[in-house]
Design a protein around this motif. Structure first.
Motif, mmCIF file in Angstrom:
data_model
loop_
_atom_site.group_PDB
_atom_site.id
_atom_site.type_symbol
_atom_site.label_atom_id
_atom_site.label_comp_id
_atom_site.label_asym_id
_atom_site.label_seq_id
_atom_site.Cartn_x
_atom_site.Cartn_y
_atom_site.Cartn_z
ATOM 1 N N THR A 107 3.805 -2.651 -7.929
ATOM 2 C CA THR A 107 2.580 -2.014 -7.419
ATOM 3 C C THR A 107 1.573 -1.844 -8.546
ATOM 4 O O THR A 107 0.369 -2.101 -8.372
ATOM 5 N N HIS A 108 2.049 -1.418 -9.703
ATOM 6 C CA HIS A 108 1.121 -1.167 -10.809
ATOM 7 C C HIS A 108 0.508 -2.466 -11.346
ATOM 8 O O HIS A 108 -0.688 -2.531 -11.623
ATOM 9 N N ARG A 109 1.317 -3.501 -11.470
ATOM 10 C CA ARG A 109 0.762 -4.776 -11.951
ATOM 11 C C ARG A 109 -0.235 -5.343 -10.946
ATOM 12 O O ARG A 109 -1.245 -5.930 -11.331
ATOM 13 N N LYS A 110 0.051 -5.137 -9.670
ATOM 14 C CA LYS A 110 -0.903 -5.590 -8.644
ATOM 15 C C LYS A 110 -2.210 -4.816 -8.776
ATOM 16 O O LYS A 110 -3.302 -5.386 -8.639
ATOM 17 N N HIS A 111 -2.113 -3.532 -9.061
ATOM 18 C CA HIS A 111 -3.323 -2.720 -9.279
ATOM 19 C C HIS A 111 -4.151 -3.289 -10.428
ATOM 20 O O HIS A 111 -5.378 -3.381 -10.335
ATOM 21 N N HIS A 112 -3.502 -3.675 -11.510
ATOM 22 C CA HIS A 112 -4.254 -4.224 -12.643
ATOM 23 C C HIS A 112 -4.944 -5.541 -12.279
ATOM 24 O O HIS A 112 -6.093 -5.772 -12.652
ATOM 25 N N VAL A 113 -4.247 -6.389 -11.558
ATOM 26 C CA VAL A 113 -4.800 -7.703 -11.231
ATOM 27 C C VAL A 113 -5.934 -7.594 -10.213
ATOM 28 O O VAL A 113 -6.893 -8.377 -10.257
ATOM 29 N N HIS A 114 -5.845 -6.614 -9.311
ATOM 30 C CA HIS A 114 -6.854 -6.486 -8.244
ATOM 31 C C HIS A 114 -7.586 -5.141 -8.318
ATOM 32 O O HIS A 114 -7.954 -4.584 -7.280
ATOM 33 N N SER A 115 -7.819 -4.631 -9.515
ATOM 34 C CA SER A 115 -8.377 -3.277 -9.643
ATOM 35 C C SER A 115 -9.667 -3.098 -8.859
ATOM 36 O O SER A 115 -10.637 -3.844 -9.049
ATOM 37 N N ASP A 116 -9.666 -2.102 -7.986
ATOM 38 C CA ASP A 116 -10.841 -1.720 -7.199
ATOM 39 C C ASP A 116 -11.371 -2.855 -6.333
ATOM 40 O O ASP A 116 -12.557 -2.897 -5.994
ATOM 41 N N GLU A 117 -10.463 -3.776 -5.981
ATOM 42 C CA GLU A 117 -10.797 -4.831 -5.031
ATOM 43 C C GLU A 117 -10.002 -4.582 -3.739
ATOM 44 O O GLU A 117 -9.197 -3.653 -3.663
ATOM 45 N N ASP A 118 -10.204 -5.457 -2.749
ATOM 46 C CA ASP A 118 -9.542 -5.288 -1.451
ATOM 47 C C ASP A 118 -8.032 -5.103 -1.565
ATOM 48 O O ASP A 118 -7.438 -4.320 -0.836
ATOM 49 N N ASP A 120 -6.244 -3.995 -4.088
ATOM 50 C CA ASP A 120 -5.762 -2.880 -4.909
ATOM 51 C C ASP A 120 -5.036 -1.895 -3.994
ATOM 52 O O ASP A 120 -5.611 -1.422 -3.017
ATOM 53 N N PRO A 121 -3.764 -1.579 -4.278
ATOM 54 C CA PRO A 121 -3.026 -0.689 -3.357
ATOM 55 C C PRO A 121 -3.629 0.704 -3.261
ATOM 56 O O PRO A 121 -3.459 1.374 -2.245
ATOM 57 N N HIS A 122 -4.310 1.168 -4.318
ATOM 58 C CA HIS A 122 -4.737 2.578 -4.290
ATOM 59 C C HIS A 122 -6.105 2.793 -4.948
ATOM 60 O O HIS A 122 -6.268 3.718 -5.743
ATOM 61 N N THR A 123 -7.078 1.996 -4.574
ATOM 62 C CA THR A 123 -8.403 2.231 -5.142
ATOM 63 C C THR A 123 -9.104 3.407 -4.463
ATOM 64 O O THR A 123 -9.079 3.524 -3.233
ATOM 65 N N PRO A 124 -9.773 4.265 -5.230
ATOM 66 C CA PRO A 124 -10.562 5.343 -4.595
ATOM 67 C C PRO A 124 -11.826 4.837 -3.918
ATOM 68 O O PRO A 124 -12.536 5.625 -3.296
ATOM 69 N N ARG A 125 -12.097 3.537 -4.004
ATOM 70 C CA ARG A 125 -13.227 2.993 -3.229
ATOM 71 C C ARG A 125 -12.960 3.136 -1.734
ATOM 72 O O ARG A 125 -13.885 3.103 -0.926
ATOM 73 N N VAL A 126 -11.695 3.285 -1.328
ATOM 74 C CA VAL A 126 -11.383 3.569 0.083
ATOM 75 C C VAL A 126 -11.683 5.043 0.364
ATOM 76 O O VAL A 126 -12.425 5.365 1.289
ATOM 77 N N ALA A 127 -11.104 5.909 -0.452
ATOM 78 C CA ALA A 127 -11.337 7.362 -0.350
ATOM 79 C C ALA A 127 -10.527 8.021 -1.460
ATOM 80 O O ALA A 127 -9.508 7.471 -1.905
ATOM 81 N N PHE A 128 -10.971 9.203 -1.876
ATOM 82 C CA PHE A 128 -10.215 9.897 -2.924
ATOM 83 C C PHE A 128 -8.782 10.167 -2.483
ATOM 84 O O PHE A 128 -7.824 9.871 -3.205
ATOM 85 N N LEU A 129 -8.631 10.727 -1.258
ATOM 86 C CA LEU A 129 -7.278 11.071 -0.805
ATOM 87 C C LEU A 129 -6.408 9.839 -0.615
ATOM 88 O O LEU A 129 -5.199 9.883 -0.807
ATOM 89 N N TRP A 130 -7.040 8.736 -0.239
ATOM 90 C CA TRP A 130 -6.277 7.484 -0.118
ATOM 91 C C TRP A 130 -5.684 7.100 -1.476
ATOM 92 O O TRP A 130 -4.505 6.767 -1.587
ATOM 93 N N SER A 131 -6.498 7.151 -2.529
ATOM 94 C CA SER A 131 -6.026 6.729 -3.849
ATOM 95 C C SER A 131 -5.024 7.718 -4.423
ATOM 96 O O SER A 131 -4.142 7.349 -5.192
ATOM 97 N N HIS A 132 -5.155 9.001 -4.038
ATOM 98 C CA HIS A 132 -4.283 10.022 -4.613
ATOM 99 C C HIS A 132 -2.888 9.963 -4.001
ATOM 100 O O HIS A 132 -1.894 9.897 -4.713
ATOM 101 N N LEU A 133 -2.804 9.999 -2.663
ATOM 102 C CA LEU A 133 -1.485 9.939 -2.038
ATOM 103 C C LEU A 133 -1.460 9.247 -0.680
ATOM 104 O O LEU A 133 -0.394 8.871 -0.200
ATOM 105 N N GLY A 134 -2.650 9.038 -0.066
ATOM 106 C CA GLY A 134 -2.669 8.440 1.267
ATOM 107 C C GLY A 134 -2.049 7.055 1.304
ATOM 108 O O GLY A 134 -1.368 6.696 2.270
ATOM 109 N N TRP A 135 -2.256 6.284 0.241
ATOM 110 C CA TRP A 135 -1.752 4.904 0.211
ATOM 111 C C TRP A 135 -0.235 4.846 0.279
ATOM 112 O O TRP A 135 0.338 3.844 0.714
ATOM 113 N N LEU A 136 0.435 5.941 -0.108
ATOM 114 C CA LEU A 136 1.895 5.964 -0.045
ATOM 115 C C LEU A 136 2.402 6.212 1.373
ATOM 116 O O LEU A 136 3.552 5.908 1.682
ATOM 117 N N MET A 137 1.562 6.775 2.214
ATOM 118 C CA MET A 137 2.019 7.246 3.525
ATOM 119 C C MET A 137 1.957 6.181 4.610
ATOM 120 O O MET A 137 2.534 6.356 5.673
#
Ligand SMILES: [Zn+2]
Ligand SMILES: [Zn+2]
Length: 326
Positions: A107-118, A120-137
């Motif tokens: 997950t972390h390496r994917k974040h680096h490769v796709h940072s703040d792009e579509d 990215d598993p947890h970019t706050p460009r979706v929403a703050f709560l999404w990036s904080h914990l929503g993406w896990l749910m």
């Protein structure tokens, strides 16, 4: 050079591989349960100074299992360590209930490769709560697909212990809740041996479990999640990295240096994220201390130093292999 701290960026939708109706119960239920158990710490009944001290020390020890272990050692291979030390960090990290090594790293390496792009598993460009914990749910099929592991965590799965963990998803839960026996039994037993009445000894053990396991887990969760959320929203950027990573002093303070996130995105291979003297990176200095006593080796220096040692400017691909991301 310091860049403006604008956070006015275009919003993104959730990754297309997530489905709103597919709640990931494997994460949702433990997160709710442990938050509720951690909240018991506010009850005077469960208060003890022993519990508070165990919690504070545990935040650093177990937090470093994530920062030094999962992140800088496994995800970026920014230093080398003997198997016993790596597995010790991994064992402590599993006591944080932050997923298995292969999944965390992928997950972390994917974040680096796709940072703040579509993707990215947890970019706050979706929403703050999404990036904080929503993406896990919500279940993200990209993160659980075998191709994600083969691309981003192949080296991790070559370790038989880490491979075994992927085949036994209940094991991390058993390890996590198993630690409660130690956190209860050790203080309770010591108190009883010292002549403390048994009811008080039991209460002390319960206090240490509530503070030292559940409250600590909740705090370490939010510290780790803040690196995903706050450091892609608030702070300054020293490097033009093409995404929205920021250097954030507050996150750096609570996460042992991880808040210098723009520095990290600029040079993810380096063990240190300290680019200025005052951007103190506690984790790096602890790795250096471990090197001084012979526990770890081969610390990767900053890119400028790697280039200097190479005597030339190597192409980027030679400097940053995919396991080091970005
Ligand atoms: Zn990031
Ligand atoms: Zn990283």
């Amino acid at each position: 050079m310091q860049q403006p701290t604008s956070t006015a960026v275009a919003p993104l939708k959730r990754p297309s591989a997530t489905i709103p109706t597919e709640v990931f119960l494997r994460y949702l239920l433990p997160v709710i349960l442990v938050h509720l158990l951690g909240l018991l710490a506010v009850l005077p009944f469960f208060f003890s100074w022993t519990g508070v001290i165990v919690c504070v020390l545990g935040i650093h020890l177990f937090g470093q299992a994530i920062t030094m272990g999962y992140h800088r050692l496994l995800a970026h291979r920014s230093f080398t360590a003997p198997r016993w030390f790596e597995w010790t960090l991994t064992g402590l990290a599993l006591c944080c209930l932050q997923d298995t090594p292969a999944r965390w790293v992928a997950t972390h390496r994917k974040h680096h490769v796709h940072s703040d792009e579509d993707e990215d598993p947890h970019t706050p460009r979706v929403a703050f709560l999404w990036s904080h914990l929503g993406w896990l749910m919500l279940r993200n099929h990209d993160l659980t697909h075998v191709s994600n592991y083969s691309r981003f965590a192949r080296d991790i799965l070559e370790d038989p212990f880490y491979f075994w963990l992927e085949r036994h998803p209940v094991a991390p839960l058993v390890i996590y809740f198993g630690q409660c026996a130690l956190f209860f039994g050790i203080p309770c037993g010591i108190a009883a041996l010292l002549g403390t009445p048994i009811a008080e000894a039991v209460l002390l053990g319960a206090s240490v479990v509530v503070w030292g396991v559940f409250a600590r887990t909740v705090l370490v969760w939010h510290i780790t999640w803040s690196v995903n959320s706050l450091t892609h929203m608030f702070g300054y950027s020293s490097h033009d990295t093409g995404e929205h990573s920021r250097n954030n002093w507050f996150v750096a303070l609570v996460a042992a240096g991880e808040g210098w996130h723009n520095n990290h995105h600029h040079d993810p291979s380096a063990c240190t994220v300290q680019h200025r003297w005052w951007e103190f990176d506690l984790t790096y200095w602890e790795v250096r201390a471990l090197q001084a006593i012979g526990v770890v080796q081969s610390i990767t220096p900053l890119r400028s130093e790697r280039i200097r040692r190479a005597g030339k400017s190597p192409p980027r691909s030679a400097v940053e292999p995919i396991v080091a991301a970005k």
